[in-house]
Enzyme design. Structure first.
Site, PDB file in Angstrom:
ATOM      1  N   HIS A 163       0.507  -1.338   0.412  1.00 30.40           N
ATOM      2  CA  HIS A 163      -0.071   0.291  -0.222  1.00 30.40           C
ATOM      3  C   HIS A 163       1.191   1.442  -0.132  1.00 30.40           C
ATOM      4  O   HIS A 163       0.417   2.305  -0.129  1.00 30.40           O
ATOM      5  CB  HIS A 163      -0.776  -0.164   1.212  1.00 30.40           C
ATOM      6  CG  HIS A 163      -2.441   0.901   0.763  1.00 30.40           C
ATOM      7  ND1 HIS A 163      -2.492   1.798  -0.477  1.00 30.40           N
ATOM      8  CD2 HIS A 163      -3.321   0.819   1.525  1.00 30.40           C
ATOM      9  CE1 HIS A 163      -4.161   2.240  -0.075  1.00 30.40           C
ATOM     10  NE2 HIS A 163      -4.602   1.234   0.967  1.00 30.40           N
ATOM     11  N   ASP A 175      -1.959   1.486  -4.826  1.00 33.44           N
ATOM     12  CA  ASP A 175      -3.396   1.617  -4.041  1.00 33.44           C
ATOM     13  C   ASP A 175      -4.764   0.643  -3.958  1.00 33.44           C
ATOM     14  O   ASP A 175      -4.529  -0.041  -4.844  1.00 33.44           O
ATOM     15  CB  ASP A 175      -3.803   3.362  -4.169  1.00 33.44           C
ATOM     16  CG  ASP A 175      -3.551   4.376  -3.566  1.00 33.44           C
ATOM     17  OD1 ASP A 175      -2.501   3.859  -2.320  1.00 33.44           O
ATOM     18  OD2 ASP A 175      -3.102   5.098  -4.662  1.00 33.44           O
TER      19      ASP A 175
END
Length: 435
Positions: A407, A411
């Protein structure tokens, strides 16, 4: 008669040494050209070393569990002909000289770091490649001693020092010179492990070398990358039908099994081409976008350990080429025939948890990659299909896929869309695809 020095050959970029596991012949034994005479282990893989000449082993120079460097003599053979050991070694063992890629990997960082004044004492073992990276990044000896090495006897590997560089920004250590801080947070230090009570009848099984490496790499991967996992269920009925139609013909023509894995790899490669920012690595505050698409293939070994051989340039292979490459790597992995370079350079990894009957999993991202796909078991289920005459229920072949991604740079939109594209390619598989 002449003496011939058997040297430890080059084993791929960044591999500078190996540990002797066992000798397959003894002193006094005769060997033939291409006989495997010793088993060795690197940080990546176990392999055999063949002799390029026939002769008799007169002296073993490196014993079991000892470490040899690339180009170092590990045994002396008596062979036909005349000449000194040094002449024989220089003229008859070109394989022991590091290849061009290895030399480039070593020499370029050394040239860049030539102006650096960082020096290290003799009590800290560093391979030339690791030392050059440390000099280039201006890493002090104090910092190096704080790095927990994953190599033999805790030695620092290339992967260790590159991971340290990527997470160096907030490390509270004394540095030899100011450096630009990276924004990547330092992995949280773990508390000392509690003592585990051992009861009567419990069996204590020491980890073998490979299990130790796996354990350290998995912990490091979870500490470095914030993991997010997305899931999707895919109708692979067309894939199953296509394989059933083609597997016998393919095996008869090629002498190879046609598994589902080449189809999965082909779909993943197409999705990576759609979303190239999934094919990246992180170096501090920089994102390295990879040109090549090299697919790692998690493979379970007979001893229960795990290894990840790599399909190089998978985007350039046909389905038939992928099938052959996958079968070859899987066979050599399970029979300890992989070369060190066979496990290097992956840019994205696939783990087939369905081969164990599992529906799905949450795979750990191998560093320095930023994503990994887990393929679940294919199961027949009733499913709702949309037709021109309305919705109907039919028996279909369904499969879950799990996509874990880092992350820091991936995304939910990118990770989720990439997974959806793999899903679309598999669900809409053309039954007329040629193999």
């Amino acid at each position: 008669m002449a003496e011939y020095k058997l040297l430890l050959p080059s084993m791929g970029e960044g591999v500078m040494e190996a540990t002797i596991i066992t000798w397959l012949f003894n002193e006094g034994d005769s060997v033939k050209e291409d006989d495997s005479i010793v088993e060795i282990a690197t940080d990546k893989v176990d392999s055999d070393v063949p002799t390029p000449v026939s002769g008799k082993i007169v002296k073993i120079l490196k014993q079991k569990d000892e470490v040899a460097k690339v180009g170092e003599a590990i045994a002396i053979l008596e062979i036909e002909g005349e000449g000194s050991a040094s002449e024989e070694a220089a003229t008859e063992t070109p394989a022991a000289t590091p290849d061009a890629n290895t030399l480039k990997a070593i020499e370029e960082p050394l040239q860049t770091a030539a102006a650096s004044n960082v020096e290290f004492s003799g009590d800290l073992y560093l391979s030339p490649l690791v030392k050059s990276i440390a000099q280039q990044e201006n890493i002090s000896e104090t910092e190096l001693k704080s790095i927990k090495g994953s190599g033999l006897e805790g030695r620092i590997t290339k992967e260790d020092i590159l991971a340290y560089v990527a997470n160096r920004g907030s490390q509270p250590v004394q540095q030899a010179a100011p450096v630009q801080a990276a924004s990547t947070p330092k992995p949280t230090a773990t508390a000392p492990a509690a003592t585990i009570p051992v009861s009567a009848g419990d069996e204590i099984i020491p980890m073998d070398r490979m299990r130790k490496i796996i354990a350290e790499n998995m912990v490091k991967a979870k500490q470095i990358a914030p993991h997010v996992t997305s899931f999707i269920e895919t109708d692979v009925t067309n894939v199953v039908k296509w394989r059933n139609k083609n597997k016998a013909v393919f095996e008869k023509r090629e002498g190879e099994k046609l598994t589902f894995m080449p189809i999965f790899v082909k779909a993943v490669v197409k999705a990576i081409q759609d979303f190239p920012m999934i094919n990246v690595s992180i170096n501090g505050e920089n994102i390295i976008k990879k040109k090549n698409i090299n697919i790692g293939m998690a493979t379970a070994l007979p001893d229960g350990n795990l290894i990840v051989p790599v399909i190089k340039n998978a985007d350039q292979l046909s389905l038939s080429g992928l099938a052959k490459a996958i079968n070859d790597l899987a066979y050599r992995a399970r029979n300890k025939k992989l070369r060190p370079e066979d496990t290097q350079g992956a840019t994205y990894t696939i783990s087939n948890v369905g081969s164990f009957g599992n529906l799905m999993g949450t795979p750990i991202i191998p560093q320095p990659q930023v994503a990994i796909l887990a393929i679940g078991a294919i199961v027949k289920k009733p499913a709702v299909l949309e037709t021109a005459d309305g919705d109907v229920i039919a028996i279909r072949n369904l499969m879950f896929m799990s996509h874990s991604y880092d992350h820091r740079v991936v995304d939910g939109s990118l990770g989720g869309m990439m997974l959806k594209h793999v899903h679309d390619y598999l669900q809409n598989w053309d039954l007329n695809t040629e193999i």
